[in-house]
Design a protein around this motif. Structure first.
Motif, PDB file in Angstrom:
ATOM      1  N   SER A  12       0.863  -1.429   0.071  1.00  0.00           N
ATOM      2  CA  SER A  12      -0.113   0.468   0.105  1.00  0.00           C
ATOM      3  C   SER A  12       0.793   1.277  -0.127  1.00  0.00           C
ATOM      4  N   ASP A  13       1.696   1.556   0.550  1.00  0.00           N
ATOM      5  CA  ASP A  13       2.903   1.980   0.603  1.00  0.00           C
ATOM      6  C   ASP A  13       3.355   2.555  -1.514  1.00  0.00           C
ATOM      7  N   ALA A  14       3.796   1.416  -1.097  1.00  0.00           N
ATOM      8  CA  ALA A  14       4.038   1.655  -2.401  1.00  0.00           C
ATOM      9  C   ALA A  14       3.928   2.645  -3.656  1.00  0.00           C
ATOM     10  N   ARG A  15       1.981   0.966  -3.512  1.00  0.00           N
ATOM     11  CA  ARG A  15       1.249   1.781  -4.627  1.00  0.00           C
ATOM     12  C   ARG A  15       0.756   4.294  -4.252  1.00  0.00           C
ATOM     13  N   SER A  16       0.998   4.635  -2.547  1.00  0.00           N
ATOM     14  CA  SER A  16       0.863   5.593  -2.903  1.00  0.00           C
ATOM     15  C   SER A  16       2.156   6.772  -2.748  1.00  0.00           C
ATOM     16  N   SER A  17       2.787   5.156  -3.000  1.00  0.00           N
ATOM     17  CA  SER A  17       4.555   6.248  -3.449  1.00  0.00           C
ATOM     18  C   SER A  17       4.372   6.456  -4.822  1.00  0.00           C
ATOM     19  N   ILE A  18       4.419   5.811  -5.769  1.00  0.00           N
ATOM     20  CA  ILE A  18       3.673   6.045  -7.029  1.00  0.00           C
ATOM     21  C   ILE A  18       3.099   6.977  -7.173  1.00  0.00           C
ATOM     22  N   GLU A  19       2.145   7.069  -6.338  1.00  0.00           N
ATOM     23  CA  GLU A  19       0.492   7.514  -7.173  1.00  0.00           C
ATOM     24  C   GLU A  19       0.689   9.007  -6.948  1.00  0.00           C
ATOM     25  N   THR A  20       1.698   9.821  -5.513  1.00  0.00           N
ATOM     26  CA  THR A  20       2.339  10.702  -5.389  1.00  0.00           C
ATOM     27  C   THR A  20       2.682  11.648  -6.606  1.00  0.00           C
TER      28      THR A  20
END
Length: 443
Positions: A12-20
């Motif tokens: 989830s953190d990785a997805r959030s980082s990529i999204e941002t």
């Protein structure tokens, strides 16, 4: 905490980082450039309001002639809007937007050659033809790059060029009128020439700068492209799972017609103020330069309000109140302004009207893009914009007709208030399916 939960949190953190990082990269690449392009688009469209401060007297234009010239732009705009947006979908944003910008910049500069009523009408009509498709084209283009939950704030960020074009353009236009007599040209002629040339130059840059689709963006990493494609594909699949209208179905949809009427009311208020506010302010007894600075005040507050309101709409995932309430506020403010004679109170109330207008600007365009995609979206967005912009003829003409009949601009503002009033009521009557807008196809 289990190992599975730990891995899930990490993912989830990785997805959030990529999204941002993806949204940030897109925004820094596209938004400043598009804002600059729309700034000159809007400036070249409405600088007529400032040129009128001296041009009308020199060319003996009556309020009705000026109103026709201001409004006939939108007839050409209306006729070519849908074909232009479909051409953008076919040929790509970089080429088509470049073509639009170069041609409108040339014609805007040629406005300096206006010598009478006929040339005034012809050049304003051709300017509308040249610019047709730019705004709805960019609205469509941004849907290629931004998921639903980011759309209102970045549509507002793009639309910020409208009030900013007056915040900056009004004082500049007022000062350019002071070039009267330089090299044998009138101040209003210099205004058109100097404000038209940047559009041509920026149009040439657009051909090479804009990226048509995310998959062609070499300035995004492979991971960022993959995240964006998955996100947007999921949203499109969710829309199509509910209903996938064809171009013909979208253009004849009662929802699209209703949105067109809502936009008509919004645009009527916007351009009625835009074209006549400089003359209202000048009547306070100010110089041309002072008129430019005072005219900018409502748009400065409108700029700030528009960004904050759009962010609030995205955060709350609510659209109806965020579009309808500002329209009703605008209607009330315009109505009150028609009864005021004190310059300070008049400007305060017109500032409130401007805040209402711009608060609904960015949020409005989330309504059609929430349930349309592809060619249907291209055609429907263009149709909404073209019908709505017919009010760009009706609004200024209405005020000009009333002024010529009564000798007072204020009465025209009272009549103009009816348009955003009806539009606001239609928003609340029509509603909006936020669940569909923010839905994603489950995988």
């Amino acid at each position: 905490m289990s190992q599975t939960t730990t891995f899930a949190d990490a993912a989830s953190d990785a997805r959030s980082s990529i999204e941002t990082s993806t949204i940030r990269a897109i925004s820094w690449r596209l938004i400043p450039f598009l804002v600059l392009a729309y700034f000159f688009s809007y400036l070249d469209r409405v600088n007529l309001g400032f040129a009128a401060l001296t041009m009308n007297a020199e060319l003996k234009f009556t309020p009705l002639i000026f109103s026709w010239g201001a409004g006939i732009f939108f007839i050409g705009y209306f006729i070519f809007e849908v074909p232009s947006n479909l051409a953008l979908e076919k040929f790509g944003a970089s080429r088509w937007i470049a073509r639009i910008m170069v041609t409108w910049g040339i014609i805007s500069a040629l406005m300096a050659l206006v010598s009478g009523v006929t040339s005034f009408y012809v050049l304003r009509f051709l300017l509308g033809v040249a610019e047709a498709g730019f705004f709805p084209g960019i609205i469509l283009y941004l849907t290629y790059w931004y998921p639903a939950e980011y759309r209102a704030r970045f549509l507002a960020a793009f639309a910020i060029a409208v009030p900013v074009s007056t915040v900056i353009g009004a004082p500049v236009s007022g000062l350019l009128l002071g070039l009267d007599g330089m090299m044998g040209l009138k101040g209003w002629q210099w205004l058109f020439i100097i404000e038209g040339i940047p559009s041509v130059l920026l149009g040439l840059v657009t051909w090479f700068y804009l990226t048509d689709r995310p998959e062609k963006a070499n300035w995004l990493s492979a991971e960022q492209k993959a995240w964006l494609k998955a996100k947007l594909d999921s949203e499109i699949a969710a829309k199509q799972a509910v209903k996938h209208p064809s171009l013909g179905q979208a253009l004849s949809s009662p929802k699209v017609i209703a949105l067109s009427l809502i936009y008509f009311g919004f645009v009527g208020a916007l351009y009625g103020m835009q074209f006549w506010l400089p003359q209202i302010v000048k009547a306070f007894g100010l110089t041309n330069a002072q008129t430019g600075f005072v005219t900018a005040i409502p748009y400065l507050f409108g700029t700030i309000a528009m960004i904050l309101w759009a962010r609030h709409s995205d955060a709350s995932r609510e659209r109806v109140m965020h579009v309808g309430a500002p329209l009703l506020l605008t209607a009330v403010a315009l109505g009150i302004s028609s009864y005021l004679t004190d310059p300070t109170l008049t400007m305060v109330v017109l500032t409130v009207a401007a805040i209402g207008v711009f608060c609904c600007f960015g949020v409005f365009w989330t309504l059609p893009t929430a349930w349309l995609s592809g060619t249907a979206a291209a055609g429907a967005i263009a149709l909404i914009n073209s019908i709505g912009n017919l009010a760009g003829f009706g609004g200024p003409y209405l005020i000009g007709w009333v002024k010529e009949a009564t000798g007072q601009t204020s009465t025209g503002l009272l009549v103009l208030a009816v348009l955003p009033l009806i539009a606001g009521l239609l928003v609340f009557a029509g509603g909006h399916d936020s669940k569909q807008e923010f839905a994603e196809q489950k995988r």
